[in-house]
Design an enzyme around this catalytic site. Sequence first.
Site, PDB file in Angstrom:
ATOM      1  CE  LYS A  52       0.914   0.287  13.452  1.00 37.52           C
ATOM      2  NZ  LYS A  52       0.442  -0.734  12.359  1.00 37.52           N
ATOM      3  CD  GLN A  96       0.257  -4.242  12.250  1.00 38.29           C
ATOM      4  OE1 GLN A  96      -0.095  -3.105  12.759  1.00 38.29           O
ATOM      5  NE2 GLN A  96       1.466  -4.339  11.625  1.00 38.29           N
ATOM      6  CG  ASP A 119      -2.086   1.806   7.869  1.00 37.42           C
ATOM      7  OD1 ASP A 119      -1.132   2.442   8.501  1.00 37.42           O
ATOM      8  OD2 ASP A 119      -2.280   0.688   8.142  1.00 37.42           O
TER       9      ASP A 119
END
Length: 286
Positions: A52, A96, A119
């Site tokens: 990422k 994460q 997200d």
Amino acid sequence: MAFLIDGKKISSEIKEELREKVARMKAEGIEITLAVIQVGQDPASSVYVGNKKKACEYVGIRSLSYGLEENVTQEELLSLIDELNGREDVNGILVQLPLPAHISEESVLERISPLKDVDAFHPVNVGALCIGKPGFVSCTPAGVIELLKRSGIEIEGKECVVVGRSNIVGKPMALLLLRENGTVTIAHSRTRNLQEVTKRADILVVAVGKPKMITREYVKEGAVVIDVGIHRTPGSKKLYGDVDFEDVEPVCSAITPVPGGVGPMTIAMLMHNCVESVELQKRQVV
Ligand code: NDP
């Protein structure tokens, strides 16, 4: 032979388009920043976080990294999120997953401001998708829609079957196909006669988390098959999907390979969400 839907190529195109857009934004004095939080040092998570950050660098997005100890308390993590929510120079916040067992994922994901939730796991963004309002869209399902559109596969009016109903993939996938005017069925572990259901699909999206479960018996001749699954064989670098590619490929019209199909799209769509965040924050619409 089926048409191979090339996620590597399409994700590169998307990142290239974003890179140009970000350069234009920079020229207008707009800088985009993503804050990435990792708890502990799980090797797989470290690889995902590293990828990422690399993508951010390529596209021109500034990334801030927060590596917290495995034993960090939930309160400490939440107060970091509060701080980042309040910072005007931070556009996106990503935690994460998975988190250690002593931390509630739900509490953490719900603490992220919906306006910075790149997200798209926050209930406000899920709800916005459900009722057709602006907001962030979950990266993997959004990537599947891009794969279909950019491969010239029409969704409108098609029988779409999604196998899997997780909050991260299956449910948002079904909502997005519906938004594109597909006729959508969601199948799951309690579905009776799964093969009968999946055989109705013009577009079959598989997110079951079971290696090679979908064989040709589940697929209508000429269907488009999208394989979201990712499985690594222990001790080997080889990846498999939820679809038995060799068995299914001869009967379908188009298919995503694993690797190189849906996988690379997730990060490309995360980058898309980071760029989108600037507009959503300006309009305060989420
Ligand atoms: P989950 O385990 O959360 O969900 C699996 C879903 O499949 C559940 O809804 C479950 O039903 C259903 N299911 C399980 N077994 C069967 C069965 N025998 N018949 C029908 N349905 C079944 O997985 P995720 O959605 O998180 O992920 C799915 C796959 O996608 C995994 O392989 C994962 O690694 C991959 N993935 C890939 C990403 C990418 O970037 N390409 C991103 C995220 C995930 P029920 O609800 O009834 O239990």
